[in-house]
Design an enzyme around this catalytic site. Structure first.
Site, PDB file in Angstrom:
ATOM      1  N   THR A  12     -15.007  -0.026  13.204  1.00 52.20           N
ATOM      2  CA  THR A  12     -15.371  -1.449  13.129  1.00 52.20           C
ATOM      3  C   THR A  12     -14.092  -2.285  13.068  1.00 52.20           C
ATOM      4  O   THR A  12     -13.093  -1.871  12.487  1.00 52.20           O
ATOM      5  CB  THR A  12     -16.294  -1.759  11.926  1.00 52.20           C
ATOM      6  OG1 THR A  12     -15.563  -1.615  10.718  1.00 52.20           O
ATOM      7  CG2 THR A  12     -17.530  -0.871  11.918  1.00 52.20           C
ATOM      8  N   GLY A  14     -12.521  -2.731  15.756  1.00 51.94           N
ATOM      9  CA  GLY A  14     -11.708  -1.888  16.637  1.00 51.94           C
ATOM     10  C   GLY A  14     -11.123  -2.637  17.824  1.00 51.94           C
ATOM     11  O   GLY A  14     -10.455  -2.037  18.663  1.00 51.94           O
ATOM     12  N   ILE A  18      -5.198  -3.158  13.171  1.00 48.45           N
ATOM     13  CA  ILE A  18      -5.234  -1.775  12.670  1.00 48.45           C
ATOM     14  C   ILE A  18      -6.354  -0.987  13.345  1.00 48.45           C
ATOM     15  O   ILE A  18      -6.184   0.183  13.696  1.00 48.45           O
ATOM     16  CB  ILE A  18      -5.433  -1.786  11.131  1.00 48.45           C
ATOM     17  CG1 ILE A  18      -4.218  -2.413  10.426  1.00 48.45           C
ATOM     18  CG2 ILE A  18      -5.696  -0.375  10.601  1.00 48.45           C
ATOM     19  CD1 ILE A  18      -4.442  -2.733   8.947  1.00 48.45           C
ATOM     20  N   GLY A  19      -7.508  -1.620  13.541  1.00 45.86           N
ATOM     21  CA  GLY A  19      -8.649  -0.930  14.157  1.00 45.86           C
ATOM     22  C   GLY A  19      -8.353  -0.505  15.580  1.00 45.86           C
ATOM     23  O   GLY A  19      -8.631   0.642  15.966  1.00 45.86           O
ATOM     24  N   TYR A 150      -9.985 -12.165  -2.430  1.00 46.41           N
ATOM     25  CA  TYR A 150      -9.686 -11.111  -1.450  1.00 46.41           C
ATOM     26  C   TYR A 150      -9.407  -9.784  -2.158  1.00 46.41           C
ATOM     27  O   TYR A 150      -9.950  -8.742  -1.790  1.00 46.41           O
ATOM     28  CB  TYR A 150      -8.475 -11.513  -0.593  1.00 46.41           C
ATOM     29  CG  TYR A 150      -8.040 -10.437   0.379  1.00 46.41           C
ATOM     30  CD1 TYR A 150      -8.779 -10.176   1.529  1.00 46.41           C
ATOM     31  CD2 TYR A 150      -6.902  -9.663   0.143  1.00 46.41           C
ATOM     32  CE1 TYR A 150      -8.386  -9.181   2.424  1.00 46.41           C
ATOM     33  CE2 TYR A 150      -6.509  -8.668   1.027  1.00 46.41           C
ATOM     34  CZ  TYR A 150      -7.258  -8.429   2.164  1.00 46.41           C
ATOM     35  OH  TYR A 150      -6.878  -7.441   3.033  1.00 46.41           O
TER      36      TYR A 150
HETATM   37  P1  NAD Z   1      -7.310  -8.221  12.479  1.00 48.58           P
HETATM   38  O1  NAD Z   1      -7.724  -9.630  12.234  1.00 48.58           O
HETATM   39  O2  NAD Z   1      -6.389  -7.920  13.607  1.00 48.58           O
HETATM   40  O3  NAD Z   1      -8.572  -7.279  12.601  1.00 48.58           O
HETATM   41  C1  NAD Z   1      -9.738  -7.477  11.861  1.00 48.58           C
HETATM   42  C2  NAD Z   1     -10.890  -6.997  12.691  1.00 48.58           C
HETATM   43  O4  NAD Z   1     -12.104  -7.142  11.942  1.00 48.58           O
HETATM   44  C3  NAD Z   1     -11.054  -7.832  13.956  1.00 48.58           C
HETATM   45  O5  NAD Z   1     -11.358  -6.965  15.021  1.00 48.58           O
HETATM   46  C4  NAD Z   1     -12.248  -8.711  13.644  1.00 48.58           C
HETATM   47  O6  NAD Z   1     -12.980  -9.084  14.789  1.00 48.58           O
HETATM   48  C5  NAD Z   1     -13.062  -7.771  12.762  1.00 48.58           C
HETATM   49  N1  NAD Z   1     -14.040  -8.488  11.970  1.00 48.58           N
HETATM   50  C6  NAD Z   1     -13.830  -9.460  11.046  1.00 48.58           C
HETATM   51  N2  NAD Z   1     -14.995  -9.892  10.565  1.00 48.58           N
HETATM   52  C7  NAD Z   1     -15.971  -9.181  11.193  1.00 48.58           C
HETATM   53  C8  NAD Z   1     -17.374  -9.186  11.135  1.00 48.58           C
HETATM   54  N3  NAD Z   1     -18.045 -10.023  10.328  1.00 48.58           N
HETATM   55  N4  NAD Z   1     -18.070  -8.325  11.919  1.00 48.58           N
HETATM   56  C9  NAD Z   1     -17.407  -7.484  12.758  1.00 48.58           C
HETATM   57  N5  NAD Z   1     -16.071  -7.439  12.867  1.00 48.58           N
HETATM   58  C10 NAD Z   1     -15.362  -8.290  12.089  1.00 48.58           C
HETATM   59  O7  NAD Z   1      -6.648  -7.739  11.101  1.00 48.58           O
HETATM   60  P2  NAD Z   1      -6.159  -6.311  10.574  1.00 48.58           P
HETATM   61  O8  NAD Z   1      -4.928  -6.600   9.827  1.00 48.58           O
HETATM   62  O9  NAD Z   1      -6.162  -5.301  11.629  1.00 48.58           O
HETATM   63  O10 NAD Z   1      -7.299  -6.013   9.492  1.00 48.58           O
HETATM   64  C11 NAD Z   1      -8.054  -4.826   9.473  1.00 48.58           C
HETATM   65  C12 NAD Z   1      -8.386  -4.475   8.033  1.00 48.58           C
HETATM   66  O11 NAD Z   1      -7.155  -4.209   7.345  1.00 48.58           O
HETATM   67  C13 NAD Z   1      -9.067  -5.583   7.251  1.00 48.58           C
HETATM   68  O12 NAD Z   1     -10.094  -4.996   6.457  1.00 48.58           O
HETATM   69  C14 NAD Z   1      -7.960  -6.132   6.360  1.00 48.58           C
HETATM   70  O13 NAD Z   1      -8.455  -6.683   5.176  1.00 48.58           O
HETATM   71  C15 NAD Z   1      -7.162  -4.875   6.110  1.00 48.58           C
HETATM   72  N6  NAD Z   1      -5.776  -5.079   5.686  1.00 48.58           N
HETATM   73  C16 NAD Z   1      -4.899  -5.745   6.483  1.00 48.58           C
HETATM   74  C17 NAD Z   1      -3.591  -5.926   6.049  1.00 48.58           C
HETATM   75  C18 NAD Z   1      -2.574  -6.664   6.869  1.00 48.58           C
HETATM   76  O14 NAD Z   1      -1.525  -7.018   6.332  1.00 48.58           O
HETATM   77  N7  NAD Z   1      -2.811  -6.928   8.155  1.00 48.58           N
HETATM   78  C19 NAD Z   1      -3.196  -5.403   4.799  1.00 48.58           C
HETATM   79  C20 NAD Z   1      -4.114  -4.701   4.017  1.00 48.58           C
HETATM   80  C21 NAD Z   1      -5.407  -4.550   4.470  1.00 48.58           C
END
Ligand code: NAD
Length: 249
Positions: A12, A14, A18-19, A150
């Site tokens: 999810t 993806g 990161i996804g 958060y």
């Molecule tokens: P990103 O914004 O690139 O990716 C987030 C993804 O989640 C996107 O594909 C978005 O479309 C999807 N998404 C958000 N809400 C959604 C919903 N309601 N239904 C379906 N899809 C949804 O950011 P990322 O950094 O890749 O984040 C991925 C995960 O990593 C998140 O859970 C975030 O909290 C966590 N995270 C990120 C960081 C960072 O510094 N980037 C650090 C710690 C944790």
């Protein structure tokens, strides 16, 4: 032979960050992958980049119907589900005085209820012996000012890794979490801040990390590959910290 040859994985969120990087790493290790995200255009682009071993399903993690369709379509397309990476999430940072109900409800709805429902809908579709990985955050283990809501969402998700493990261990389904520190992804641009504010937060976080930099998404993806594969066959209910030392030193 790859670490995930003949495995089918759902990711999810993806279509980004990161996804997306993890979907690529899964495919590099031999898996077929279904990515799930809200935006059709970025899903299509991601599937094109990932190639023939990927498929995309558009939907929202807060929707029961979308999640049911996700697992139904994965089984229809690839026959089974062996790995679920419940990674979709959003970040918004507000000090407690500025955190209104809308902010609180949105973060809990997507990050907590969305992760819960993802696993709830996955369970009937999963093979015995499957692996579930949840994305938490360094924020769940520290007191970063301005991130109370958060951080609490990610602490709840960290708790899910334990309780889901306890419930699913009888089927030899392992549940773990990956806990990234700051990672260079589009997340920071989606927080509703000006570019200048986002850059300020980014350089502040980078300065706190002992390695003095953000992670690249592929550095988190490799940890998720470990948790998804039989390399981690004795790892259950844990949180694998991949944060450049942020919460450890
Ligand atoms: P990103 O914004 O690139 O990716 C987030 C993804 O989640 C996107 O594909 C978005 O479309 C999807 N998404 C958000 N809400 C959604 C919903 N309601 N239904 C379906 N899809 C949804 O950011 P990322 O950094 O890749 O984040 C991925 C995960 O990593 C998140 O859970 C975030 O909290 C966590 N995270 C990120 C960081 C960072 O510094 N980037 C650090 C710690 C944790």
């Amino acid at each position: 032979m790859g670490k995930l040859t003949n495995k089918v994985a759902v990711v999810t969120g993806g279509n980004s960050g990161i996804g997306l990087s993890t979907a690529k790493a899964f495919i590099d290790e031999g898996a077929k992958v279904v990515i799930f995200g809200r935006d059709q255009a970025t899903l299509d682009r991601a599937v094109e980049t990932l190639g023939k071993d990927a498929a995309g399903v558009k939907g929202d993690v807060t929707s029961d119907a979308d999640l049911t369709r996700l697992f139904d379509m994965t089984k229809a397309h690839f026959g089974k589900v062996d790995v679920v990476f419940a990674n979709a999430g959003i970040a918004e940072f507000r000090p407690v005085e500025a955190a209104n109900d809308e902010h609180f409800d949105k973060l809990f709805e997507i990050n907590v209820k969305g992760a819960f429902k993802t696993i709830q809908k996955a369970v009937p579709a999963l093979n015995d012996g499957a692996s579930i990985i949840l994305t938490t955050s360094a924020a769940d283990d520290t007191g970063f000012a301005g991130t109370s809501v958060y951080s609490a969402t990610k602490a709840a998700v960290r708790s899910f890794a334990r309780t889901f493990s306890a419930e699913l261990v009888r089927r030899n389904i392992r549940v773990n979490a990956v806990s990234p520190g700051p990672v260079a992804t589009p997340l920071y641009g989606r927080m509703g801040m000006s570019e200048e504010e986002a850059k300020g937060i980014e350089s502040h976080f980078a300065s706190l990390v002992p390695l003095k930099r953000f992670a690249e998404a592929h550095e988190i993806a490799q940890a998720v590959v470990f948790l998804a594969s039989s390399d981690s066959s004795y790892v259950v209910g844990t949180e694998l910290v991949v944060d450049g030392g942020l919460t450890q030193l």
